[in-house]
Design an enzyme around this catalytic site. Structure first.
Site, PDB file in Angstrom:
ATOM      1  N   SER A  24       0.967  -1.220   0.047  1.00  0.00           N
ATOM      2  CA  SER A  24      -0.108   0.297   0.070  1.00  0.00           C
ATOM      3  C   SER A  24       0.589   1.440   0.162  1.00  0.00           C
ATOM      4  O   SER A  24       0.600   2.205  -0.652  1.00  0.00           O
ATOM      5  CB  SER A  24      -1.037   0.069   1.339  1.00  0.00           C
ATOM      6  N   ARG A  28       1.761   4.233  -2.916  1.00  0.00           N
ATOM      7  CA  ARG A  28       1.372   5.809  -2.496  1.00  0.00           C
ATOM      8  C   ARG A  28       2.703   6.592  -2.799  1.00  0.00           C
ATOM      9  O   ARG A  28       2.699   7.669  -3.080  1.00  0.00           O
ATOM     10  CB  ARG A  28       0.821   5.859  -1.297  1.00  0.00           C
ATOM     11  N   GLY A  96      -6.332  -3.539  -7.667  1.00  0.00           N
ATOM     12  CA  GLY A  96      -7.372  -2.473  -7.170  1.00  0.00           C
ATOM     13  C   GLY A  96      -7.155  -1.081  -6.633  1.00  0.00           C
ATOM     14  O   GLY A  96      -7.542  -0.134  -6.912  1.00  0.00           O
ATOM     15  N   ARG A 124     -14.236  -6.517 -10.220  1.00  0.00           N
ATOM     16  CA  ARG A 124     -14.295  -5.962  -9.089  1.00  0.00           C
ATOM     17  C   ARG A 124     -15.347  -4.480  -9.219  1.00  0.00           C
ATOM     18  O   ARG A 124     -15.189  -4.035  -9.955  1.00  0.00           O
ATOM     19  CB  ARG A 124     -12.828  -5.696  -8.578  1.00  0.00           C
ATOM     20  N   SER A 169     -12.965   1.506   4.002  1.00  0.00           N
ATOM     21  CA  SER A 169     -12.259   0.984   2.652  1.00  0.00           C
ATOM     22  C   SER A 169     -11.276   2.298   2.565  1.00  0.00           C
ATOM     23  O   SER A 169     -11.859   3.541   2.035  1.00  0.00           O
ATOM     24  CB  SER A 169     -12.996   0.882   1.681  1.00  0.00           C
ATOM     25  N   ASP A 317      -6.548  -7.933   4.801  1.00  0.00           N
ATOM     26  CA  ASP A 317      -6.039  -8.921   3.698  1.00  0.00           C
ATOM     27  C   ASP A 317      -5.417 -10.030   4.441  1.00  0.00           C
ATOM     28  O   ASP A 317      -5.016 -10.936   3.598  1.00  0.00           O
ATOM     29  CB  ASP A 317      -4.628  -7.945   3.013  1.00  0.00           C
ATOM     30  N   LYS A 344     -12.581  -9.267  -2.975  1.00  0.00           N
ATOM     31  CA  LYS A 344     -11.203  -8.948  -3.127  1.00  0.00           C
ATOM     32  C   LYS A 344     -10.755  -9.402  -4.435  1.00  0.00           C
ATOM     33  O   LYS A 344     -11.653  -9.857  -5.310  1.00  0.00           O
ATOM     34  CB  LYS A 344     -10.337  -9.552  -1.942  1.00  0.00           C
TER      35      LYS A 344
HETATM   36  C1  S3P Z   1      -5.602  -1.148   0.242  1.00  0.00           C
HETATM   37  C2  S3P Z   1      -6.695  -1.293   0.919  1.00  0.00           C
HETATM   38  C3  S3P Z   1      -7.779  -2.488   1.097  1.00  0.00           C
HETATM   39  C4  S3P Z   1      -6.976  -3.708   1.106  1.00  0.00           C
HETATM   40  C5  S3P Z   1      -6.000  -3.615  -0.393  1.00  0.00           C
HETATM   41  C6  S3P Z   1      -5.000  -2.606  -0.290  1.00  0.00           C
HETATM   42  C7  S3P Z   1      -5.084   0.262  -0.075  1.00  0.00           C
HETATM   43  O1  S3P Z   1      -8.719  -2.537   0.093  1.00  0.00           O
HETATM   44  O2  S3P Z   1      -7.580  -4.673   0.870  1.00  0.00           O
HETATM   45  O3  S3P Z   1      -5.155  -4.736  -0.444  1.00  0.00           O
HETATM   46  O4  S3P Z   1      -3.701   0.231  -0.411  1.00  0.00           O
HETATM   47  O5  S3P Z   1      -5.542   1.153   0.025  1.00  0.00           O
HETATM   48  P1  S3P Z   1     -10.074  -1.763   0.466  1.00  0.00           P
HETATM   49  O6  S3P Z   1      -9.563  -0.363   0.720  1.00  0.00           O
HETATM   50  O7  S3P Z   1     -11.047  -1.907  -0.543  1.00  0.00           O
HETATM   51  O8  S3P Z   1     -10.560  -2.582   1.863  1.00  0.00           O
END
Ligand code: S3P
Length: 430
Positions: A24, A28, A96, A124, A169, A317, A344
């Site tokens: 994550s 970013r 995602g 998704r 989320s 996760d 997911k």
């Molecule tokens: C993430 C947020 C989560 C997580 C994903 C990474 C992120 O998803 O499951 O693997 O980097 O912001 P959600 O925000 O849909 O819960």
């Protein structure tokens, strides 16, 4: 290409694991580095497939990114208005995070862009970001009325919003905050429980005015972001595979180095401790605004527990591998409030229930979780990753304590978040 692997039970596990960089935060670092003025140097970047999707997307928008050494990047940021129109469709692969965060970012540009992804990502849900962005004035089209990618985005002038998200989320929250950077005024997002707050911490690190409050966060639009060097901590989601491996394998003792312990991510530690897991934190420290520690894990007698409520988004996760721990605990574990697992990379409730059952575990899927009756041992068998990295790695951890060999189908997907996983698992077998 589909690569199958056969794993044999482990006698025990010993050694050190250097936790790979946080996925994550790695995403970013590119996004905020690109929007900052000046050169951002990043160490500990995760070169998994998901993060490479983000990297290529920003290169396609004119951002120069140099890899100086493995995990060492230099991102030549061009400021909030420095992105250029990509000349082709942007492929987010399996990621995602890339698609949802970039939707927010692209909505406020002056140009047109299209986001697509692999067969899993194109199934998704995207309305969760399209709906709040549309309320800010965004012009986004997708299949099924904006629910499914590909998404076509015509950038436009956005207006700030105060959004009450129905979901905890971080992807939804971050998409709105990124759009909020381009809106004049203050954008606020409220969420039912705290989801991971890396965007908030990193935007602050890069100089934005970000104000968290109980239940939400506000960002001021049109900040001047300034390049900062970053040391990315190890990914607790990757570390948890080895925490569970250490807890369930008789005689095991492992040292995991450099694990990010942001409280909005560390639910798995709390859950495993509540199950009776012996986890010792050493050398607790702070790195680029994120708490980090080393963790010693020893084989422990685990017991079943009830899991639900606010801890769920903080461990979201980790549920595939937590279900492996529960399958080997004494008594029953009930997981509730985790319906997000169904959307997911794959439906992780259905996938773990079906694959663990093939290995002799007693798992009942429910609408929002699982009921797992623990067993002494699992059995060998043939399982499938469902094309999902975390399902593949969870099956690998389960195989350590199966009575016979476990063959896992389609394992190349682990490259998504954990390059080197299979070699590492081999190395700590004693
Ligand atoms: C993430 C947020 C989560 C997580 C994903 C990474 C992120 O998803 O499951 O693997 O980097 O912001 P959600 O925000 O849909 O819960």
């Amino acid at each position: 290409m589909s690569i199958d692997r056969t794993l044999h039970p482990a006698h025990t596990l010993r050694g050190e694991v250097i936790t790979p960089g946080d996925k994550s935060i790695s995403h970013r670092s590119i996004m905020f580095g690109a929007l900052a003025e000046g050169t951002t140097r990043v160490s500990g970047f995760l070169t998994g497939e998901d993060n490479l999707s983000t990297l290529r997307a920003f290169q396609a928008m004119g951002i120069a990114i140099h890899q100086r050494a493995p995990g060492e990047l230099e991102i030549e940021g061009r400021g909030l208005d420095g992105l250029q129109e990509p000349s082709d469709v942007i492929d987010c692969g399996n990621s995602g995070t890339t698609m949802r965060l970039m939707s927010g970012l692209l909505a406020g540009q002056t140009f047109f862009s299209v986001l697509t992804g692999d067969q899993y990502l194109r199934r998704r849900p995207m309305k969760r970001v399209v709906t709040p962005l549309a309320a800010m004035g965004a012009r986004i089209w997708g299949r099924r009325g904006g629910e499914l990618a590909p998404l076509a985005i015509q950038g436009t002038q956005l207006t700030p919003i105060s959004y009450v998200s129905p979901l905890a989320s971080a992807q939804v929250k971050s998409a709105v905050l990124l759009a909020g950077l381009y809106a004049e005024g203050e954008t606020t997002v409220r969420e039912p429980h705290l989801s991971r707050d890396h965007s908030e911490r990193m935007l602050t690190w890069f100089g934005a005015d970000v104000r968290p409050f109980p239940g939400g966060v506000t960002v001021a639009g049109r900040p001047r972001l300034v390049a900062r060097d970053m040391l990315i901590p190890g990914d607790i989601s990757s570390a948890t595979f080895f925490l569970v491996a250490g807890l369930i394998t008789p005689g095991a003792e492992l040292l995991l180095r450099n694990v990010g312990l942001n409280p909005s991510r560390s639910g798995a530690i709390e859950i495993l401790r509540a199950m009776g897991g012996e986890l010792e934190l050493l050398n607790e420290r702070e790195q680029s605004g994120e708490p980090v520690a080393d963790i010693v894990v020893r084989h422990s007698r685990l017991k079943g527990i009830e899991i639900g409520g606010e801890v769920v988004p903080r461990a979201i996760d980790e549920f595939p591998v937590l279900s492996v721990a529960a399958a080997l605990a004494e008594g029953t574990t009930t997981i509730r409030d985790a319906e997000e697992l169904r959307v997911k990379e794959t439906d992780r409730i259905a996938a773990m229930a079906s694959e663990l059952s093939k290995l002799g575990a007693a798992v009942e899927p429910t609408a929002d979780g699982m009921i797992i009756h623990g067993r002494e041992r699992l059995q060998g068998g043939v399982v499938s990753s469902h094309g999902d990295h975390r399902i593949a790695m969870s099956c690998a951890i389960a195989s350590l304590v199966a009575a016979g060999p476990v063959t896992i189908g389609d394992t190349a997907c682990t490259e998504t978040s954990f390059p080197g996983f299979w070699e590492l698992l081999e190395r700590i077998r004693a």
